[in-house]
Design a protein around this motif. Sequence first.
Motif, short mmCIF file in Angstrom:
data_model
loop_
_atom_site.label_atom_id
_atom_site.label_comp_id
_atom_site.label_asym_id
_atom_site.label_seq_id
_atom_site.Cartn_x
_atom_site.Cartn_y
_atom_site.Cartn_z
N GLY A 26 2.06 13.67 -2.17
CA GLY A 26 2.59 14.65 -3.12
C GLY A 26 3.49 14.00 -4.14
O GLY A 26 3.96 12.88 -3.92
N PRO A 27 3.77 14.71 -5.24
CA PRO A 27 4.55 14.11 -6.33
C PRO A 27 6.00 13.84 -5.95
O PRO A 27 6.67 13.01 -6.58
CB PRO A 27 4.48 15.17 -7.44
N LEU A 85 6.21 15.95 4.84
CA LEU A 85 6.97 14.86 5.47
C LEU A 85 6.20 14.31 6.67
O LEU A 85 6.10 13.10 6.90
CB LEU A 85 8.37 15.34 5.89
N VAL A 86 5.60 15.23 7.44
CA VAL A 86 4.80 14.81 8.60
C VAL A 86 3.56 14.04 8.13
O VAL A 86 3.22 12.97 8.67
CB VAL A 86 4.38 16.05 9.44
N MET A 87 2.89 14.55 7.06
CA MET A 87 1.71 13.84 6.53
C MET A 87 2.09 12.44 6.06
O MET A 87 1.34 11.47 6.25
CB MET A 87 1.13 14.61 5.32
N LEU A 88 3.24 12.35 5.43
CA LEU A 88 3.69 11.05 4.91
C LEU A 88 3.88 10.07 6.07
O LEU A 88 3.41 8.92 6.02
CB LEU A 88 5.00 11.26 4.13
N GLU A 143 0.81 -1.24 0.00
CA GLU A 143 0.00 0.00 0.00
C GLU A 143 0.84 1.28 0.00
O GLU A 143 0.30 2.37 -0.21
CB GLU A 143 -0.93 0.02 1.23
N LEU A 144 2.13 1.17 0.27
CA LEU A 144 2.92 2.39 0.48
C LEU A 144 3.04 3.30 -0.74
O LEU A 144 3.01 4.53 -0.60
CB LEU A 144 4.30 2.04 1.05
N PRO A 145 3.16 2.77 -1.97
CA PRO A 145 3.21 3.70 -3.12
C PRO A 145 1.98 4.59 -3.19
O PRO A 145 2.09 5.79 -3.51
CB PRO A 145 3.29 2.76 -4.33
N GLU A 146 0.81 4.05 -2.85
CA GLU A 146 -0.41 4.86 -2.87
C GLU A 146 -0.36 5.95 -1.79
O GLU A 146 -0.83 7.07 -2.01
CB GLU A 146 -1.62 3.99 -2.55
N VAL A 147 0.17 5.60 -0.63
CA VAL A 147 0.27 6.60 0.44
C VAL A 147 1.15 7.75 -0.03
O VAL A 147 0.80 8.93 0.12
CB VAL A 147 0.88 5.98 1.73
N ALA A 148 2.29 7.42 -0.64
CA ALA A 148 3.22 8.47 -1.11
C ALA A 148 2.53 9.32 -2.18
O ALA A 148 2.59 10.56 -2.14
CB ALA A 148 4.50 7.84 -1.65
N ALA A 149 1.85 8.68 -3.11
CA ALA A 149 1.20 9.42 -4.21
C ALA A 149 0.14 10.37 -3.67
O ALA A 149 -0.05 11.47 -4.19
CB ALA A 149 0.59 8.45 -5.21
N ALA A 150 -0.54 9.95 -2.59
CA ALA A 150 -1.60 10.80 -2.03
C ALA A 150 -1.01 12.03 -1.34
O ALA A 150 -1.67 13.06 -1.22
CB ALA A 150 -2.44 10.00 -1.05
N ASP A 199 10.41 13.72 1.83
CA ASP A 199 9.68 14.76 1.08
C ASP A 199 10.45 16.07 1.26
O ASP A 199 10.97 16.32 2.35
CB ASP A 199 8.23 14.91 1.59
N PRO A 200 10.48 16.90 0.22
CA PRO A 200 11.18 18.19 0.36
C PRO A 200 10.44 19.20 1.22
O PRO A 200 11.03 20.20 1.63
CB PRO A 200 11.31 18.72 -1.08
N ASP A 201 9.15 18.94 1.50
CA ASP A 201 8.35 19.90 2.25
C ASP A 201 8.12 19.38 3.68
O ASP A 201 7.67 18.25 3.85
CB ASP A 201 7.01 20.08 1.52
N PRO A 202 8.39 20.21 4.71
CA PRO A 202 8.30 19.71 6.09
C PRO A 202 6.89 19.23 6.45
O PRO A 202 6.74 18.19 7.11
CB PRO A 202 8.69 20.91 6.95
N ALA A 203 5.86 19.97 6.01
CA ALA A 203 4.48 19.57 6.38
C ALA A 203 4.12 18.25 5.70
O ALA A 203 3.47 17.38 6.29
CB ALA A 203 3.50 20.67 5.98
#
Length: 410
Positions: free
Chosen positions: A257-258, A295-298, A248-255, A289-293
């Motif tokens: 951000g790119p 990264l937390v969501m991920l 399931e992890l690729p879907e989590v990443a895609a949700a 993720d390059p964005d701090p927010a």
Amino acid sequence: MTLRVNGDRLRQDLADLAGIGALESGGIGRTAFSPADARAREWYWSRCVAAGLDLRLDGLGNMVAQAPHPADLPPVWTGSHIDTVPHGGAFDGALGTVAALECVRRLAETGVPLRRPVCSVVFSDEEGNYGHLLGSRGLSHGYTADQIAALTGREGDRLVDALAGWTWADGSPTRTRIPAGSVHAFVELHIEQGPKLEAAGVDIGVVTSIVGLGGAVVEFAGRADHAGTTPMSLRSDALLAASAFLIELPEVAAAVGPDSVVTCGLIQVEPGGANVVPALAAVTLDFRDPDPARLVMLERGIAGVARRIADATGVSVTWRPDEPIAPMPLAEPVRDVIRHSASELGLSHVDLPSGAGHDSQNMAHLAPTGMIFIPSKDGRSHSPAEYTDFADVERGANVLLSTVLTLATS
Ligand code: GLV
Ligand code: MN
Ligand code: MN
């Protein structure tokens, strides 16, 4: 006349370092604190001695080399790492290490007047066998004794045990932190490790920011049972739960951000017999993720899936996160010096972010920091296929030399 590196010496150093830890099956194995890492350090030390440089070590084995200098001003640092991933390549870290050494040596032998010293640094365990960017994190944040005691490597071995028999450290792993401002500026030369520079036909990448890094060990615990006699419906198979989670992890990443990525490159299964239903599956994750927010969501998204899968499959799960490393913008004034140096050398350059982690993101807590990228053939890295033409290596090293010279004379 613009000062240039000694290309023959640089090429030889890169080749000599590539021979240390070279594997018969291809690639290089220089895991931090391994015998190959020790041999690489021995080699580096001998190159420093030959150049008349002094070498200092700290409690995590970070090494700082410097030519004698009269001024007591904060120095410019440049450097990288000599450890590799398992079956790594000859350029990741090695390039920035030998180029930094060459710059310090070249400045010393030409006697060019410097306002402040220039040091060549080798960071320990950049590839994070024991902890993400271990050595530079020790310099920027430090570790408590409890944190050091908790760090384990890929093989389950403890950092404290690796350090106990290690002569390339000074015995004080909890006293490595240095004050912000004690380094004037830091610059790291590195291969891009991605395809952009080659595709664009550009000589030099000026790094704008470095990706944020998270990690976790996710432990699924089920029950060991006989592989032949336990009906499928009665099993509590930890590895099957881990597999459902990973899928399931690729879907989590895609949700998220790119630019979100998540990787599992390490799984431990216990008790580990072909005819035993797995009682435990521990998956080690790397997510970025390059964005701090984001990264937390991920991280939240991944942890949520782990809980849902554990509930659905009737196993238990433990989430053991690493301390995240924040995304880091690099210093505009240093980026400017890099651009100017490239232009003076007649080289094309472009701004780009780094998807790889680097010690520079820890050094940026201590000093204005910049990174110089050169092209990677086919964008390959963390693989024996890693390759960069020597002409590009020399260009990058000359940009590094010009950049540290400007920073050390300003
Ligand atoms: C270091 O190479 C990393 O990005 O993990
Ligand atoms: Mn690297
Ligand atoms: Mn690497």
